[in-house]
Design a protein around this motif. Structure first.
Motif, mmCIF file in Angstrom:
data_model
loop_
_atom_site.group_PDB
_atom_site.id
_atom_site.type_symbol
_atom_site.label_atom_id
_atom_site.label_comp_id
_atom_site.label_asym_id
_atom_site.label_seq_id
_atom_site.Cartn_x
_atom_site.Cartn_y
_atom_site.Cartn_z
ATOM 1 N N THR A 214 0.804 -1.224 0.000
ATOM 2 C CA THR A 214 0.000 0.000 0.000
ATOM 3 C C THR A 214 0.836 1.273 0.000
ATOM 4 O OG1 THR A 214 -1.892 -1.012 1.073
ATOM 5 C CG2 THR A 214 -1.621 1.346 1.417
ATOM 6 N N THR A 215 0.403 2.220 -0.819
ATOM 7 C CA THR A 215 1.034 3.542 -0.827
ATOM 8 C C THR A 215 -0.062 4.572 -1.060
ATOM 9 O OG1 THR A 215 2.866 4.828 -1.759
ATOM 10 C CG2 THR A 215 1.574 3.552 -3.319
ATOM 11 N N SER A 216 0.244 5.839 -0.746
ATOM 12 C CA SER A 216 -0.739 6.879 -1.081
ATOM 13 C C SER A 216 -0.309 7.484 -2.411
ATOM 14 C CB SER A 216 -0.785 7.933 0.014
ATOM 15 O OG SER A 216 0.498 8.469 0.191
ATOM 16 N N HIS A 217 -1.253 8.108 -3.103
ATOM 17 C CA HIS A 217 -0.922 8.655 -4.407
ATOM 18 C C HIS A 217 -1.880 9.790 -4.748
ATOM 19 C CE1 HIS A 217 0.136 8.903 -8.633
ATOM 20 N NE2 HIS A 217 1.181 8.134 -8.371
ATOM 21 N N PRO A 218 -1.343 10.907 -5.266
ATOM 22 C CA PRO A 218 -2.219 12.034 -5.614
ATOM 23 C C PRO A 218 -3.305 11.663 -6.623
ATOM 24 C CG PRO A 218 0.076 12.461 -6.284
ATOM 25 C CD PRO A 218 0.100 11.231 -5.458
ATOM 26 N N LEU A 219 -3.041 10.682 -7.453
ATOM 27 C CA LEU A 219 -4.053 10.289 -8.438
ATOM 28 C C LEU A 219 -5.084 9.316 -7.870
ATOM 29 C CD1 LEU A 219 -1.852 9.798 -11.641
ATOM 30 C CD2 LEU A 219 -3.357 11.728 -11.070
ATOM 31 N N ALA A 220 -4.927 8.974 -6.571
ATOM 32 C CA ALA A 220 -5.872 8.038 -5.953
ATOM 33 C C ALA A 220 -6.294 8.528 -4.575
ATOM 34 C CB ALA A 220 -5.239 6.646 -5.854
ATOM 35 N N PRO A 221 -6.972 9.690 -4.532
ATOM 36 C CA PRO A 221 -7.431 10.186 -3.229
ATOM 37 C C PRO A 221 -8.510 9.271 -2.645
ATOM 38 C CG PRO A 221 -8.383 11.507 -5.008
ATOM 39 C CD PRO A 221 -7.427 10.546 -5.652
ATOM 40 N N ILE A 222 -8.604 9.250 -1.328
ATOM 41 C CA ILE A 222 -9.637 8.419 -0.690
ATOM 42 C C ILE A 222 -10.956 9.185 -0.757
ATOM 43 C CG2 ILE A 222 -10.382 7.324 1.463
ATOM 44 C CD1 ILE A 222 -7.383 7.015 2.154
ATOM 45 N N LYS A 223 -11.968 8.537 -1.350
ATOM 46 C CA LYS A 223 -13.273 9.188 -1.495
ATOM 47 C C LYS A 223 -14.299 8.418 -0.691
ATOM 48 C CE LYS A 223 -12.528 11.005 -6.174
ATOM 49 N NZ LYS A 223 -12.395 10.430 -7.514
ATOM 50 N N SER A 224 -14.687 8.991 0.456
ATOM 51 C CA SER A 224 -15.679 8.283 1.261
ATOM 52 C C SER A 224 -17.008 8.270 0.486
ATOM 53 C CB SER A 224 -15.797 8.933 2.630
ATOM 54 O OG SER A 224 -16.877 9.814 2.663
ATOM 55 N N PRO A 225 -17.865 7.271 0.645
ATOM 56 C CA PRO A 225 -17.842 6.249 1.693
ATOM 57 C C PRO A 225 -16.929 5.071 1.386
ATOM 58 C CG PRO A 225 -19.744 5.908 0.273
ATOM 59 C CD PRO A 225 -19.019 7.105 -0.262
ATOM 60 N N GLN A 226 -16.176 5.146 0.264
ATOM 61 C CA GLN A 226 -15.280 4.031 -0.035
ATOM 62 C C GLN A 226 -14.161 3.987 1.003
ATOM 63 O OE1 GLN A 226 -15.633 2.988 -4.033
ATOM 64 N NE2 GLN A 226 -13.427 3.110 -4.272
ATOM 65 N N VAL A 227 -13.741 2.790 1.380
ATOM 66 C CA VAL A 227 -12.733 2.620 2.420
ATOM 67 C C VAL A 227 -11.481 2.023 1.774
ATOM 68 C CG1 VAL A 227 -12.221 1.426 4.593
ATOM 69 C CG2 VAL A 227 -14.522 2.312 4.187
ATOM 70 N N ARG A 228 -10.332 2.503 2.214
ATOM 71 C CA ARG A 228 -9.057 2.062 1.627
ATOM 72 C C ARG A 228 -8.498 0.848 2.366
ATOM 73 N NH1 ARG A 228 -5.721 5.353 -1.641
ATOM 74 N NH2 ARG A 228 -7.730 5.546 -2.663
ATOM 75 N N LEU A 229 -8.216 -0.227 1.639
ATOM 76 C CA LEU A 229 -7.550 -1.397 2.224
ATOM 77 C C LEU A 229 -6.070 -1.070 2.410
ATOM 78 C CD1 LEU A 229 -8.800 -4.322 -0.061
ATOM 79 C CD2 LEU A 229 -9.474 -3.933 2.309
ATOM 80 N N VAL A 230 -5.474 -1.631 3.436
ATOM 81 C CA VAL A 230 -4.036 -1.472 3.641
ATOM 82 C C VAL A 230 -3.427 -2.861 3.551
ATOM 83 C CG1 VAL A 230 -2.252 -0.681 5.233
ATOM 84 C CG2 VAL A 230 -4.450 0.512 5.134
ATOM 85 N N ALA A 231 -2.483 -3.045 2.644
ATOM 86 C CA ALA A 231 -2.001 -4.402 2.399
ATOM 87 C C ALA A 231 -0.503 -4.490 2.201
ATOM 88 C CB ALA A 231 -2.711 -4.974 1.180
ATOM 89 N N ASN A 232 -0.002 -5.641 2.572
ATOM 90 C CA ASN A 232 1.387 -6.004 2.309
ATOM 91 C C ASN A 232 1.339 -7.476 1.902
ATOM 92 O OD1 ASN A 232 4.094 -6.559 2.277
ATOM 93 N ND2 ASN A 232 4.458 -6.062 4.449
ATOM 94 N N VAL A 233 1.476 -7.724 0.611
ATOM 95 C CA VAL A 233 1.241 -9.067 0.057
ATOM 96 C C VAL A 233 2.470 -9.487 -0.746
ATOM 97 C CG1 VAL A 233 -0.176 -10.345 -1.622
ATOM 98 C CG2 VAL A 233 -1.272 -8.712 -0.059
ATOM 99 N N ALA A 234 2.841 -10.753 -0.634
ATOM 100 C CA ALA A 234 3.955 -11.234 -1.462
ATOM 101 C C ALA A 234 3.679 -12.614 -2.024
ATOM 102 C CB ALA A 234 5.244 -11.251 -0.652
ATOM 103 N N LEU A 235 4.083 -12.789 -3.257
ATOM 104 C CA LEU A 235 4.066 -14.101 -3.903
ATOM 105 C C LEU A 235 5.522 -14.461 -4.169
ATOM 106 C CD1 LEU A 235 2.486 -16.394 -5.443
ATOM 107 C CD2 LEU A 235 2.802 -14.997 -7.489
ATOM 108 N N ILE A 236 5.964 -15.568 -3.588
ATOM 109 C CA ILE A 236 7.380 -15.944 -3.691
ATOM 110 C C ILE A 236 7.468 -17.347 -4.275
ATOM 111 C CG2 ILE A 236 9.499 -16.281 -2.336
ATOM 112 C CD1 ILE A 236 8.092 -14.292 -0.286
ATOM 113 N N CYS A 237 8.234 -17.503 -5.342
ATOM 114 C CA CYS A 237 8.212 -18.765 -6.093
ATOM 115 C C CYS A 237 9.599 -19.312 -6.365
ATOM 116 C CB CYS A 237 7.540 -18.541 -7.443
ATOM 117 S SG CYS A 237 5.836 -18.019 -7.321
ATOM 118 N N GLU A 238 9.701 -20.621 -6.191
ATOM 119 C CA GLU A 238 10.971 -21.304 -6.419
ATOM 120 C C GLU A 238 10.729 -22.468 -7.375
ATOM 121 O OE1 GLU A 238 13.858 -23.666 -3.519
ATOM 122 O OE2 GLU A 238 12.576 -22.188 -2.518
ATOM 123 N N THR A 239 11.483 -22.511 -8.461
ATOM 124 C CA THR A 239 11.305 -23.569 -9.454
ATOM 125 C C THR A 239 12.181 -24.770 -9.100
ATOM 126 O OG1 THR A 239 11.004 -21.834 -11.085
ATOM 127 C CG2 THR A 239 11.384 -24.058 -11.941
#
Ligand code: 16H
Length: 253
Positions: free
Chosen positions: A160-185
């Motif tokens: 998650t990051t903030s960005h001027p092109l993505a202001p928070i507009k209520s009533p919509q709520v902003r998710l806060v996330a830290n997600v990783a996909l890690i793969c080993e062949t």
């Protein structure tokens, strides 16, 4: 010349790659390193196995912050016939997202920070009885060579990051996330000539970790129910999609 404004890393074929730094480079680096450290932590203490289907195992730890469910989630899976590079590419690239995502109303790229790092703005499907959620996050893909002999580790991090092109507009709520996909062949019964490696000789060990804060109160039981149903569904659908897409294509190591 290599200055403070450049990052030197190795690409898939071990050639040196020099990249210009951007305003989020240090954050990206820090979060990538945290995931690499965290990925090998075991799940034998405090984690509940909430779903198992063949090779797929989904664990979570029940955690609340100020009455909001923020359960960390960790999934392990082994997928036959695909590489870590392929899984990460289909997970990271915008063009495939709506083919496998079932929890989104929309996705768009709002900034390209470098060729491996984009900022996304996504609107999530509304989950009853909660308000609709959106998210704004940088998404970074990376290849890490461990040694000459081993296949590299591939990973994607969404943070998650903030960005001027993505202001928070209520009533919509902003998710806060830290997600990783890690793969080993893993190459099974490797043929003498590496050129002869077939899809039947490869499998991929996948780890998916998610820390998601719903960004506002959601009834605990409802949220935990949604998570228990949706994460396994995502893993199943996404991995089947990559198997299907790559079936008759040359292997992307
Ligand atoms: O990782 C997945 N998808 C990524 C690509 O679309 C985005 C994801 C993300 C999520 C939130 C914020 C930023 C980035 O990394 C697959 C996600 C699979 C989702 C399973 C559903 C989880 C349900 C719990 C979400 C809690 C909020 C819902 C409010 C009621």
């Amino acid at each position: 010349t290599i200055t403070d404004a450049t990052i030197v890393s190795t690409s898939n074929d071990d050639s040196l790659v020099i990249k210009d730094k951007h305003r989020l480079s240090d954050d990206v680096e820090r979060i990538v390193q945290e995931h690499l450290k965290y990925v090998s932590e075991d799940v034998s203490h405090g984690w509940d196995l909430i779903h198992q289907d063949g090779e797929m195992k989904v664990y979570r730890r029940e955690v609340e912050e100020n009455g909001i469910v923020v359960d960390p989630l960790k999934c392990f899976h082994t997928i036959k016939g695909v590489t870590g590079h392929e899984l990460c590419q289909y997970f990271w690239e915008f063009q495939y997202r709506m083919d496998w995502e079932t929890t989104l109303d929309s996705t768009k790229i709002i900034e390209v920070l470098d060729p491996d790092t984009m900022v996304f703005f996504q609107v999530h499907k509304r989950v009853w009885p909660a308000a609709q959620r959106d998210s704004c996050f940088w998404s970074h893909i990376r290849c890490i060579s461990n040694s000459e002999e081993d296949q590299p580790t591939w990973l994607v991090v969404n943070y998650t990051t903030s960005h001027p092109l993505a202001p928070i507009k209520s009533p919509q709520v902003r998710l806060v996330a830290n997600v990783a996909l890690i793969c080993e062949t893993i190459i099974c019964e490797p043929p003498l000539n590496p050129q002869d490696i077939k899809r039947e000789n490869i499998q991929c060990k996948l780890t998916y970790v998610a820390f998601v804060n719903p960004g506002g109160w959601v009834p605990s039981a409802a949220l935990r129910g949604v998570a228990k149903r949706e994460y396994p569904r995502f893993l199943k659908r996404f991995t089947s999609y990559v198997i299907e897409q790559t079936r008759n294509k040359p292997i992307l190591f």
